[in-house]
Design a protein around this motif. Structure first.
Motif, PDB file in Angstrom:
ATOM      1  N   GLU A  39       5.418  81.052-145.139  1.00  8.45           N
ATOM      2  CA  GLU A  39       4.905  82.289-145.935  1.00  8.45           C
ATOM      3  C   GLU A  39       3.662  83.259-144.776  1.00  8.45           C
ATOM      4  O   GLU A  39       3.660  84.405-144.298  1.00  8.45           O
ATOM      5  CB  GLU A  39       3.141  81.587-147.266  1.00  8.45           C
ATOM      6  CG  GLU A  39       3.952  80.997-147.849  1.00  8.45           C
ATOM      7  CD  GLU A  39       2.966  80.596-148.632  1.00  8.45           C
ATOM      8  OE1 GLU A  39       2.833  80.095-149.719  1.00  8.45           O
ATOM      9  OE2 GLU A  39       1.764  80.265-148.145  1.00  8.45           O
ATOM     10  N   TRP A  40       3.402  82.266-143.642  1.00  7.22           N
ATOM     11  CA  TRP A  40       3.175  83.004-142.234  1.00  7.22           C
ATOM     12  C   TRP A  40       3.700  83.453-141.451  1.00  7.22           C
ATOM     13  O   TRP A  40       3.963  84.641-139.985  1.00  7.22           O
ATOM     14  CB  TRP A  40       2.508  82.796-141.615  1.00  7.22           C
ATOM     15  CG  TRP A  40       0.677  81.774-141.931  1.00  7.22           C
ATOM     16  CD1 TRP A  40       0.147  81.364-143.493  1.00  7.22           C
ATOM     17  CD2 TRP A  40      -0.347  82.680-141.989  1.00  7.22           C
ATOM     18  NE1 TRP A  40      -0.898  81.382-143.401  1.00  7.22           N
ATOM     19  CE2 TRP A  40      -1.488  82.421-143.248  1.00  7.22           C
ATOM     20  CE3 TRP A  40      -0.248  83.536-140.644  1.00  7.22           C
ATOM     21  CZ2 TRP A  40      -2.612  83.414-142.954  1.00  7.22           C
ATOM     22  CZ3 TRP A  40      -0.919  84.747-141.094  1.00  7.22           C
ATOM     23  CH2 TRP A  40      -2.991  84.113-142.207  1.00  7.22           C
ATOM     24  N   MET A  41       5.371  83.269-141.125  1.00  7.12           N
ATOM     25  CA  MET A  41       6.410  83.121-140.503  1.00  7.12           C
ATOM     26  C   MET A  41       6.425  85.060-140.945  1.00  7.12           C
ATOM     27  O   MET A  41       6.934  85.308-139.437  1.00  7.12           O
ATOM     28  CB  MET A  41       7.861  82.307-141.141  1.00  7.12           C
ATOM     29  CG  MET A  41       7.615  80.945-139.872  1.00  7.12           C
ATOM     30  SD  MET A  41       7.474  80.801-139.124  1.00  7.12           S
ATOM     31  CE  MET A  41       8.922  80.362-137.985  1.00  7.12           C
TER      32      MET A  41
ATOM     33  N   ILE B 255       4.810  86.685-141.113  1.00  2.00           N
ATOM     34  CA  ILE B 255       3.878  87.705-140.939  1.00  2.00           C
ATOM     35  C   ILE B 255       3.600  87.788-138.782  1.00  2.00           C
ATOM     36  O   ILE B 255       3.854  88.627-138.245  1.00  2.00           O
ATOM     37  CB  ILE B 255       2.519  87.635-141.516  1.00  2.00           C
ATOM     38  CG1 ILE B 255       2.513  87.773-142.973  1.00  2.00           C
ATOM     39  CG2 ILE B 255       1.129  87.791-140.787  1.00  2.00           C
ATOM     40  CD1 ILE B 255       1.594  86.668-143.657  1.00  2.00           C
ATOM     41  N   PHE B 256       3.864  86.274-138.926  1.00  2.00           N
ATOM     42  CA  PHE B 256       3.828  85.790-137.593  1.00  2.00           C
ATOM     43  C   PHE B 256       5.433  86.863-136.469  1.00  2.00           C
ATOM     44  O   PHE B 256       4.546  86.978-135.157  1.00  2.00           O
ATOM     45  CB  PHE B 256       3.646  84.795-137.400  1.00  2.00           C
ATOM     46  CG  PHE B 256       3.965  83.935-135.843  1.00  2.00           C
ATOM     47  CD1 PHE B 256       3.133  84.132-134.860  1.00  2.00           C
ATOM     48  CD2 PHE B 256       5.481  83.149-135.357  1.00  2.00           C
ATOM     49  CE1 PHE B 256       3.737  83.647-133.428  1.00  2.00           C
ATOM     50  CE2 PHE B 256       5.816  82.911-134.232  1.00  2.00           C
ATOM     51  CZ  PHE B 256       4.895  83.439-133.175  1.00  2.00           C
ATOM     52  N   LEU B 257       6.317  86.318-136.257  1.00  2.00           N
ATOM     53  CA  LEU B 257       7.118  86.906-135.933  1.00  2.00           C
ATOM     54  C   LEU B 257       7.236  88.535-135.199  1.00  2.00           C
ATOM     55  O   LEU B 257       7.277  88.778-134.223  1.00  2.00           O
ATOM     56  CB  LEU B 257       8.381  85.853-136.334  1.00  2.00           C
ATOM     57  CG  LEU B 257       9.141  85.036-136.425  1.00  2.00           C
ATOM     58  CD1 LEU B 257       9.788  83.976-137.768  1.00  2.00           C
ATOM     59  CD2 LEU B 257       8.558  84.291-135.307  1.00  2.00           C
ATOM     60  N   PRO B 258       7.565  89.075-136.739  1.00  2.00           N
ATOM     61  CA  PRO B 258       7.428  90.256-136.684  1.00  2.00           C
ATOM     62  C   PRO B 258       5.671  91.351-135.251  1.00  2.00           C
ATOM     63  O   PRO B 258       6.236  91.948-134.587  1.00  2.00           O
ATOM     64  CB  PRO B 258       7.019  90.891-137.332  1.00  2.00           C
ATOM     65  CG  PRO B 258       7.613  90.448-138.300  1.00  2.00           C
ATOM     66  CD  PRO B 258       6.813  89.376-138.392  1.00  2.00           C
ATOM     67  N   ALA B 259       5.076  90.415-135.703  1.00  2.00           N
ATOM     68  CA  ALA B 259       4.690  90.800-134.969  1.00  2.00           C
ATOM     69  C   ALA B 259       3.656  90.365-133.663  1.00  2.00           C
ATOM     70  O   ALA B 259       3.304  91.363-132.641  1.00  2.00           O
ATOM     71  CB  ALA B 259       2.590  90.228-135.609  1.00  2.00           C
ATOM     72  N   LEU B 260       4.783  89.466-132.952  1.00  2.00           N
ATOM     73  CA  LEU B 260       4.963  88.504-132.003  1.00  2.00           C
ATOM     74  C   LEU B 260       5.918  89.414-131.024  1.00  2.00           C
ATOM     75  O   LEU B 260       5.176  90.168-129.905  1.00  2.00           O
ATOM     76  CB  LEU B 260       5.709  87.203-131.902  1.00  2.00           C
ATOM     77  CG  LEU B 260       5.958  86.509-131.073  1.00  2.00           C
ATOM     78  CD1 LEU B 260       4.759  86.344-130.014  1.00  2.00           C
ATOM     79  CD2 LEU B 260       7.000  85.126-131.300  1.00  2.00           C
ATOM     80  N   TRP B 261       6.874  89.541-131.875  1.00  2.00           N
ATOM     81  CA  TRP B 261       7.769  91.252-131.152  1.00  2.00           C
ATOM     82  C   TRP B 261       7.661  92.133-130.767  1.00  2.00           C
ATOM     83  O   TRP B 261       7.808  92.804-129.597  1.00  2.00           O
ATOM     84  CB  TRP B 261       9.356  90.727-131.538  1.00  2.00           C
ATOM     85  CG  TRP B 261      10.289  89.165-131.228  1.00  2.00           C
ATOM     86  CD1 TRP B 261      10.293  88.286-131.952  1.00  2.00           C
ATOM     87  CD2 TRP B 261      10.316  89.624-130.005  1.00  2.00           C
ATOM     88  NE1 TRP B 261      10.794  87.534-131.474  1.00  2.00           N
ATOM     89  CE2 TRP B 261      11.253  87.423-130.537  1.00  2.00           C
ATOM     90  CE3 TRP B 261      10.747  90.256-129.153  1.00  2.00           C
ATOM     91  CZ2 TRP B 261      11.832  87.426-129.531  1.00  2.00           C
ATOM     92  CZ3 TRP B 261      11.594  89.506-128.387  1.00  2.00           C
ATOM     93  CH2 TRP B 261      12.178  88.211-128.698  1.00  2.00           C
TER      94      TRP B 261
END
Length: 129
Positions: free
Chosen positions: A55-57, A59-65
């Motif tokens: 569920e968090w991936m 949210i996390f991955l686009p924000a990270l990149w």
């Protein structure tokens, strides 16, 4: 090139894969038969860990990149590593008892929020320049 961010992305995916293997292992160990999604407290917690990580991936991955692209690779990777550490703390705590998941969850939420707010701020700043 974003080598550090790529490495953190691969580590996050490896951690997710680890949670999936753990669910499979506990399904066998506890006797929860496919297609059941619940049935033993250890399996139920493992399944929730995997599901919550999934569920968090997005949210996390686009924000990270986006953070890496607009602010910097090393900083994004460092914050991304904190997110992974938070997920690991969440995994350890939640594996023991649902009540012990809070610290890890808070760490990863904070890391994801910093990445998202940082990326948003950098994008907006460039739009208004």
């Amino acid at each position: 090139m974003y080598h550090l961010t790529a490495l953190v992305t691969l580590l996050a995916i490896a951690f997710y894969f680890f949670t999936a293997v753990n669910v499979s292992r506990l399904r066998t160990k506890t006797g929860v038969k496919v297609p059941a999604m619940a049935g033993h407290p250890d399996f139920d917690r493992a399944f929730r860990i995997q599901t919550n990580t999934l569920e968090w991936m997005p949210i996390f991955l686009p924000a990270l990149w986006l953070f890496a692209a607009y602010i910097g690779d090393a900083m994004a990777a460092g914050i991304g590593a904190v997110w992974i550490i938070g997920r690991m703390v969440y995994f350890i705590g939640y594996s023991q008892a649902a009540a012990k998941r809070g610290t890890g969850f808070a760490i990863q939420v904070l890391a994801a929020l910093v990445l998202w707010v940082g990326a948003l701020g950098a994008v907006v700043l460039r739009l208004v320049k």
